[in-house]
Scaffold this motif. Structure first.
Motif, PDB file in Angstrom:
ATOM      1  N   SER A  46      28.314  94.793  56.279  1.00 17.71           N
ATOM      2  CA  SER A  46      27.283  94.588  55.236  1.00 17.71           C
ATOM      3  C   SER A  46      26.162  94.330  55.281  1.00 17.71           C
ATOM      4  O   SER A  46      25.641  94.586  54.467  1.00 17.71           O
ATOM      5  CB  SER A  46      27.898  93.641  54.227  1.00 17.71           C
ATOM      6  N   THR A  92      26.567  89.591  56.482  1.00 18.16           N
ATOM      7  CA  THR A  92      27.587  88.490  56.340  1.00 18.16           C
ATOM      8  C   THR A  92      27.205  87.202  57.648  1.00 18.16           C
ATOM      9  O   THR A  92      26.374  87.036  58.285  1.00 18.16           O
ATOM     10  CB  THR A  92      28.974  89.184  57.151  1.00 18.16           C
ATOM     11  N   SER A 146      28.344  94.854  61.371  1.00 15.28           N
ATOM     12  CA  SER A 146      28.295  94.941  59.927  1.00 15.28           C
ATOM     13  C   SER A 146      28.325  95.458  59.423  1.00 15.28           C
ATOM     14  O   SER A 146      27.348  96.415  59.096  1.00 15.28           O
ATOM     15  CB  SER A 146      27.440  92.961  59.642  1.00 15.28           C
TER      16      SER A 146
HETATM   17  C1  BG6 Z   1      35.035  89.537  55.487  1.00  8.96           C
HETATM   18  C2  BG6 Z   1      35.755  91.162  54.622  1.00  8.96           C
HETATM   19  O1  BG6 Z   1      35.050  88.917  54.841  1.00  8.96           O
HETATM   20  O2  BG6 Z   1      34.437  90.135  55.914  1.00  8.96           O
HETATM   21  C3  BG6 Z   1      36.104  92.239  55.804  1.00  8.96           C
HETATM   22  O3  BG6 Z   1      36.862  90.965  54.302  1.00  8.96           O
HETATM   23  C4  BG6 Z   1      34.939  92.160  56.924  1.00  8.96           C
HETATM   24  O4  BG6 Z   1      36.848  93.441  55.352  1.00  8.96           O
HETATM   25  C5  BG6 Z   1      34.233  90.579  57.634  1.00  8.96           C
HETATM   26  O5  BG6 Z   1      35.326  93.474  57.629  1.00  8.96           O
HETATM   27  C6  BG6 Z   1      33.105  91.825  57.893  1.00  8.96           C
HETATM   28  O6  BG6 Z   1      32.186  92.051  57.089  1.00  8.96           O
HETATM   29  P1  BG6 Z   1      31.275  92.698  57.189  1.00  8.96           P
HETATM   30  O7  BG6 Z   1      30.386  93.476  56.171  1.00  8.96           O
HETATM   31  O8  BG6 Z   1      30.460  91.562  58.393  1.00  8.96           O
HETATM   32  O9  BG6 Z   1      31.411  93.716  58.043  1.00  8.96           O
END
Ligand code: BG6
Length: 368
Positions: free
Chosen positions: A105, A108, A103
């Protein structure tokens, strides 16, 4: 902030050589990969009999690339699953299962809940994360940070290449512990990986050429993407980028699947990007994909090939050829994804869209 770039996306695409280099930095000792953050997990990593990678969106496609590398080098079975499917199907887990979450971020919700589920059901957990101190990183037994730097544009680019890099490093670390890749070979692979940032910089030089192509194609209704082996996840990512940024219907397919369905979609003028495997690949996938190109061309497809420098076999059948420098076949995704990102960004820009903030999407989805 944007440092002279027209968008964060343009800036972040251009930062990919650094993102890969920074993710590798400090993790190679005597030409072998050593991840200091996994110190203390040697026994666990030697003992696991299975890896399940969980992620959403672009991060899940980095996981698919990682599967090819980890299985090849460390000889551990790897499955890749979307986080939101994983925890609702009663998966078989044990203390010998390593659940690797990916991830950008680290926040998620779908992925966080899947990690918590894995822990509650006795699996070991590792996260690959770009944001220091994020919730998913804190919940996991261990974390390997990607050092892509902050990613502002909603659709992921530099975090994706950093995730793939981290998965390669993890695969080589695991292979060293398990003795599945001989030291000399591992050193060659490390050298190949270290050469990637300069090669990405080379691919970025074709930005203007791709921009022109995207402008010509800005009224496309649908675009297809074909790839095989590690080119398959890149076809999926190329299609996702085009949906997210340019709101064009796009689908990625495994090239071998063509005759089992997707070829029915080919009609005169249909644009198809084909990620062509290296002709140096011992598995002879190159010639299979070249036959796929012939098959779709015969039905009128407009073929846009992403192919290695010097690959002349594609020339008679491709309408456009975008070149990438020579690289070891497993490392090609770090190069082939770049023209597809540039294409989606340029096409969206040609349509007057906001590439940093596509409609309906959020950078980090913290609800289920
Ligand atoms: C989505 C984003 O909501 O989440 C994507 O728009 C991203 O770009 C996906 O790949 C997963 O997010 P993360 O932060 O868990 O990598």
């Amino acid at each position: 902030e944007k440092g002279g770039w027209s968008s964060f996306m343009a800036k972040e695409i251009s930062e990919q050589p650094e993102a890969v280099a920074n993710t590798i930095r400090g993790r190679v000792v005597d030409e072998q990969v050593v991840l200091p953050e996994l110190e203390g997990l040697d026994e666990v990593l030697t003992d696991i009999d299975r890896i399940i990678i969980i992620a959403c969106g672009t991060a899940s496609y980095s996981g698919l690339v990682g599967k090819y590398a980890i299985e090849k080098w460390a000889r551990v079975p790897v499955e890749v699953e979307l986080s939101h499917e994983f925890r609702y199907r009663d998966p078989v887990l044990s203390e010998r299962t390593l659940v690797v979450s990916i991830s950008q971020s680290g926040e998620t919700m779908d992925t966080l809940m899947a990690v918590k589920y894995a822990i509650a059901n006795g699996a070991r957990t590792l996260s690959i994360c770009n944001t220091q101190g994020a919730t998913i990183a804190r919940e996991s037994d261990a974390v390997v940070y990607t050092h892509a730097g902050p990613e502002v544009a909603v659709a992921s680019t530099k975090a994706f290449v950093a995730q793939i890099t981290a998965l390669y490093l993890f695969g080589l670390h695991l292979a060293r512990l398990r003795g599945t890749v001989e030291q000399g070979r591992a050193a060659e692979l490390v050298a190949e990986l270290r050469a990637v940032p300069d090669k990405i910089a080379k691919v970025l030089e074709s930005a203007d050429e791709i921009d022109q192509l995207a402008r010509w194609m800005s009224d496309s209704r649908a675009v297809l993407f074909l790839g095989r082996h590690v080119g398959y996840p890149i076809a999926l990512e190329g299609a996702l980028k085009l949906k997210e940024l340019a709101y064009i219907h796009a689908e990625g397919f495994a090239a071998g699947e063509l005759k089992h369905g997707p070829i029915a979609l080919i009609e005169p003028g249909q644009p198809v990007f084909v990620v062509v495997p290296s002709p140096r690949d011992p598995g002879s996938l190159h010639s299979k994909v070249v036959s796929n190109i012939q098959e779709i061309r015969a039905r009128g497809a407009r073929v846009l090939a992403v192919a290695e420098e010097g690959d002349v076999a594609v020339l008679p059948f491709a309408d456009e050829v975008i070149r990438i420098p020579l690289a070891a076949p497993l490392f090609e995704p770090l190069l082939t994804v770049v023209p597809l990102q540039l294409f989606a960004m340029s096409l969206a820009t040609a349509k007057g869209l906001d590439v940093d903030q596509p409609r309906n999407l959020a950078k980090s989805v913290t609800v289920e």
